[in-house]
Design a protein around this motif. Structure first.
Motif, PDB file in Angstrom:
ATOM      1  N   THR A 118      17.548  15.245  90.956  1.00 44.19           N
ATOM      2  CA  THR A 118      17.128  16.404  90.481  1.00 44.19           C
ATOM      3  C   THR A 118      16.253  16.103  89.060  1.00 44.19           C
ATOM      4  N   GLU A 119      17.227  15.752  88.086  1.00 41.44           N
ATOM      5  CA  GLU A 119      18.106  15.952  86.915  1.00 41.44           C
ATOM      6  C   GLU A 119      17.497  17.737  86.306  1.00 41.44           C
ATOM      7  N   ASP A 120      19.169  18.338  87.519  1.00 42.36           N
ATOM      8  CA  ASP A 120      19.081  19.274  87.664  1.00 42.36           C
ATOM      9  C   ASP A 120      18.177  20.804  87.282  1.00 42.36           C
ATOM     10  N   LYS A 121      17.002  19.839  87.763  1.00 40.94           N
ATOM     11  CA  LYS A 121      15.883  20.965  87.944  1.00 40.94           C
ATOM     12  C   LYS A 121      15.751  21.565  89.271  1.00 40.94           C
ATOM     13  N   PRO A 122      15.533  23.203  88.999  1.00 39.22           N
ATOM     14  CA  PRO A 122      16.274  23.963  91.111  1.00 39.22           C
ATOM     15  C   PRO A 122      14.303  22.939  91.795  1.00 39.22           C
ATOM     16  N   ASP A 123      13.297  23.545  91.231  1.00 32.02           N
ATOM     17  CA  ASP A 123      12.378  23.079  91.599  1.00 32.02           C
ATOM     18  C   ASP A 123      12.253  21.666  92.487  1.00 32.02           C
ATOM     19  N   THR A 124      13.551  21.101  91.445  1.00 32.23           N
ATOM     20  CA  THR A 124      13.309  19.426  91.382  1.00 32.23           C
ATOM     21  C   THR A 124      14.292  19.835  92.948  1.00 32.23           C
TER      22      THR A 124
END
Length: 346
Positions: A118-124
């Protein structure tokens, strides 16, 4: 960017860090029948068979010590014997190590593990969850939890390495680990100890900061926020923070970095500034990833029991499937002294 999803097949034997588990496949091999036959014979929901084959399967299962695993029997009625694992990135050795432990623990139960990044991204992360749910995973293990943000999911889930303070979580004792690291530096005579921290939304970084402060306080040393830098878990962040702390006249004599990546970055910064480790600067990392014992100056670090955390996350996933109250399982870390730490110079 859509989440990257990979799969790893289960294996019949767990890693050395886990207690061996007898699987349906083991029983099938010993009884000389198919895996599906063992599953049907030992499924208590089906009519009890008294055929010679069924009796042989039950006898072999008892002799091997087979115990039916509710997780492996499917967390959902339409279960696929698949666990979804969500991590920020697999280029982070810590996350890769944990995923391998989860895959091995799941494999020992005859299950598969599928990973999404997720690259530490909430949307992902939300997209990753949707993708895995569409693949009909039986449960989710997430390492991307953010403090104070509930992790509501459509399937049973458990958190690993991090906690949101709400849901079921299997974590290391990050506060204790940081305390051990700083206590080690204090015992070597260091009094001006810097901290290279991580992102404030990660419970692991916050707890390691708390352990750092606690150890200093117990030694009668006041907290100095000028000795704290860094807000990510990367090597680059560690190098930037290291330069910030070391490129000054009153630099610290030792630095505790909240993970091994940032510790490696601090080493790079020290080298660029002409400082010797540990003669001019002692450094302690966290996690004990494989590379750090093989650096030119092997890194003193805090070892995290990833196998225990992975097994705990699967146990919590089982409990979540039963609707049990969420709880937190805490694994104890260990300080591993190496050559990157030495006595403070007087």
């Amino acid at each position: 960017m859509p989440p990257a999803v990979n799969s790893e097949s289960g294996k019949s034997s767990p890693t050395s860090s886990l207690t061996p588990v007898v699987t349906i496949l083991d029983v099938a091999r010993a009884a000389g029948v198919s895996k599906s036959t063992v599953s049907r014979v030992l499924d208590e929901r089906l009519p009890h068979s008294t055929s010679p084959t069924a009796e042989r399967v039950r006898r072999v299962a008892a002799e091997l010590g087979y115990v039916r695993d509710p997780l492996a029997s499917g967390l959902r009625r339409s279960g696929t014997n698949t666990v979804g694992v969500i991590v920020p990135r697999l280029t982070d050795t810590v996350m890769a190590m944990l995923y391998e432990e989860i895959a091995a623990a799941a494999g020992s139960r005859g299950m598969f593990a599928i990973v999404a990044t997720t690259e530490d991204k909430p949307d992902t992360e939300r997209l990753a969850v949707q993708t895995l749910v569409r693949r009909r995973v039986d449960g989710l293990i997430l390492t991307t939890a953010r403090l104070g943000t509930p992790t509501a999911r459509d399937v049973p889930h458990a958190l690993a390495l991090r906690t949101d303070g709400i849901g079921p979580a299997a974590v290391g004792d990050d506060r204790l680990g940081a305390h051990l690291a700083v206590r080690h530096l204090l015992d070597l005579g260091h009094r001006r100890i810097g901290l290279v921290g991580g992102p404030g939304y990660a419970s692991s970084a916050r707890e390691r900061l708390a352990g750092y402060r606690e150890a200093l306080d117990q030694a009668g040393i006041g907290f100095d926020d000028r000795l704290v830098a860094g807000d990510a878990f990367s090597i680059e962040s560690g190098e930037i923070a290291g330069r910030d702390l070391l490129d000054r006249a009153d630099r610290p004599t030792a630095i505790f970095a909240v993970n091994d990546n940032t510790a490696i970055g601090v080493m790079a910064a020290a080298h660029a500034l002409g400082l010797r480790v540990p003669e001019d600067l002692s450094i302690v990392g966290y996690n004990d990833i494989p590379i750090v014992s093989r650096l030119p100056v092997p890194l003193t670090t805090v070892r995290v029991p990833f196998g225990q955390i992975a097994a705990g996350a699967l146990e919590l996933l089982t409990e979540a499937s039963r609707g049990e109250q969420p709880r937190t399982l805490v694994a104890t870390p260990t300080l591993i002294p190496r050559r990157s730490t030495g006595p403070a110079r007087t």
